[in-house]
Design a protein around this motif. Structure first.
Motif, PDB file in Angstrom:
ATOM      1  N   GLY A  60       0.775  -1.192   0.124  1.00  0.00           N
ATOM      2  CA  GLY A  60      -0.026  -0.028  -0.001  1.00  0.00           C
ATOM      3  C   GLY A  60       0.918   1.270   0.135  1.00  0.00           C
ATOM      4  N   TRP A  61       2.078   1.108   0.127  1.00  0.00           N
ATOM      5  CA  TRP A  61       2.786   2.238   0.337  1.00  0.00           C
ATOM      6  C   TRP A  61       3.190   2.650  -1.168  1.00  0.00           C
ATOM      7  N   MET A  62       3.482   4.058  -1.319  1.00  0.00           N
ATOM      8  CA  MET A  62       3.654   4.395  -2.575  1.00  0.00           C
ATOM      9  C   MET A  62       5.291   4.757  -2.803  1.00  0.00           C
ATOM     10  N   HIS A  63       5.673   4.389  -4.111  1.00  0.00           N
ATOM     11  CA  HIS A  63       7.322   4.770  -4.107  1.00  0.00           C
ATOM     12  C   HIS A  63       7.675   5.090  -5.519  1.00  0.00           C
ATOM     13  N   TYR A  64       8.616   5.694  -5.529  1.00  0.00           N
ATOM     14  CA  TYR A  64       9.181   6.353  -6.721  1.00  0.00           C
ATOM     15  C   TYR A  64      10.748   5.793  -6.727  1.00  0.00           C
ATOM     16  N   ILE A  65      11.052   5.219  -7.919  1.00  0.00           N
ATOM     17  CA  ILE A  65      12.604   4.647  -7.874  1.00  0.00           C
ATOM     18  C   ILE A  65      13.485   5.387  -8.922  1.00  0.00           C
ATOM     19  N   MET A  66      14.435   5.812  -8.516  1.00  0.00           N
ATOM     20  CA  MET A  66      15.481   6.565  -9.391  1.00  0.00           C
ATOM     21  C   MET A  66      16.524   5.913  -9.366  1.00  0.00           C
ATOM     22  N   SER A  67      17.115   5.328 -10.473  1.00  0.00           N
ATOM     23  CA  SER A  67      18.394   4.571 -10.565  1.00  0.00           C
ATOM     24  C   SER A  67      19.678   5.566 -10.818  1.00  0.00           C
ATOM     25  N   MET A  68      20.846   5.409 -10.267  1.00  0.00           N
ATOM     26  CA  MET A  68      21.798   6.255 -10.296  1.00  0.00           C
ATOM     27  C   MET A  68      22.786   5.496 -11.175  1.00  0.00           C
ATOM     28  N   ASN A  69      22.560   4.144 -11.696  1.00  0.00           N
ATOM     29  CA  ASN A  69      23.371   3.270 -12.045  1.00  0.00           C
ATOM     30  C   ASN A  69      22.691   2.077 -12.450  1.00  0.00           C
ATOM     31  N   VAL A  70      23.656   0.992 -13.070  1.00  0.00           N
ATOM     32  CA  VAL A  70      22.695  -0.317 -13.443  1.00  0.00           C
ATOM     33  C   VAL A  70      22.234  -1.029 -11.907  1.00  0.00           C
ATOM     34  N   ASN A  71      21.158  -1.319 -12.189  1.00  0.00           N
ATOM     35  CA  ASN A  71      20.496  -1.997 -10.800  1.00  0.00           C
ATOM     36  C   ASN A  71      19.676  -3.033 -11.525  1.00  0.00           C
ATOM     37  N   TRP A  72      19.274  -3.987 -10.373  1.00  0.00           N
ATOM     38  CA  TRP A  72      17.997  -4.988 -10.474  1.00  0.00           C
ATOM     39  C   TRP A  72      17.007  -4.785  -9.512  1.00  0.00           C
ATOM     40  N   GLN A  73      16.121  -4.815  -9.879  1.00  0.00           N
ATOM     41  CA  GLN A  73      14.777  -4.819  -9.064  1.00  0.00           C
ATOM     42  C   GLN A  73      13.887  -6.044  -9.285  1.00  0.00           C
ATOM     43  N   CYS A  74      13.298  -6.263  -7.980  1.00  0.00           N
ATOM     44  CA  CYS A  74      12.247  -7.258  -8.113  1.00  0.00           C
ATOM     45  C   CYS A  74      11.137  -7.326  -7.186  1.00  0.00           C
ATOM     46  N   ASN A  75       9.823  -7.166  -7.882  1.00  0.00           N
ATOM     47  CA  ASN A  75       8.408  -7.049  -7.036  1.00  0.00           C
ATOM     48  C   ASN A  75       7.948  -8.239  -6.834  1.00  0.00           C
ATOM     49  N   ALA A  76       7.483  -8.474  -5.644  1.00  0.00           N
ATOM     50  CA  ALA A  76       6.647  -9.787  -5.187  1.00  0.00           C
ATOM     51  C   ALA A  76       5.387  -9.189  -4.347  1.00  0.00           C
ATOM     52  N   ARG A  77       4.378  -9.655  -4.788  1.00  0.00           N
ATOM     53  CA  ARG A  77       3.166  -9.215  -4.191  1.00  0.00           C
ATOM     54  C   ARG A  77       2.237 -10.565  -4.161  1.00  0.00           C
TER      55      ARG A  77
END
Length: 96
Positions: A60-77
């Motif tokens: 339920g939390w809102m989020h904004y992602i800004m990448s400064m470099n190469v990264n990996w992200q994974c969401n699980a809901r």
């Protein structure tokens, strides 16, 4: 950056049923304050992660992602379990 559900009115979420429902209409990195005048009233937390870090974002939390470099992200809901602040999201038209 992340914001609790109590900020749903000031983060201008797209309405329930919209293809981007529960996402903010505001570009958090460059907000149009004429179009979204209440956005500065949002209480947000800025989090800076470094290599090897991870972050848990509560449901339920809102989020904004800004990448400064190469990264990996994974969401699980799972869609199950308690959502803190769901009373705030319900006021913005979202129901669990």
């Amino acid at each position: 950056m992340m914001a609790s559900p109590r900020n749903c009115h000031t983060t201008y979420l797209y309405p329930s049923g919209h293809p981007s429902g529960r996402h903010s209409e505001v570009d958090w990195s460059d907000p149009d304050l004429e179009k979204f005048p209440e956005f500065p009233k949002s209480t947000v937390s800025e989090v800076i992660l470094t290599a090897g870090d991870f972050m848990y974002i509560p449901s339920g939390w809102m989020h904004y992602i800004m990448s400064m470099n190469v990264n990996w992200q994974c969401n699980a809901r799972s869609g199950k379990g308690p959502t803190r602040g769901k009373q705030h999201l319900a006021k913005c038209g979202f129901h669990s």
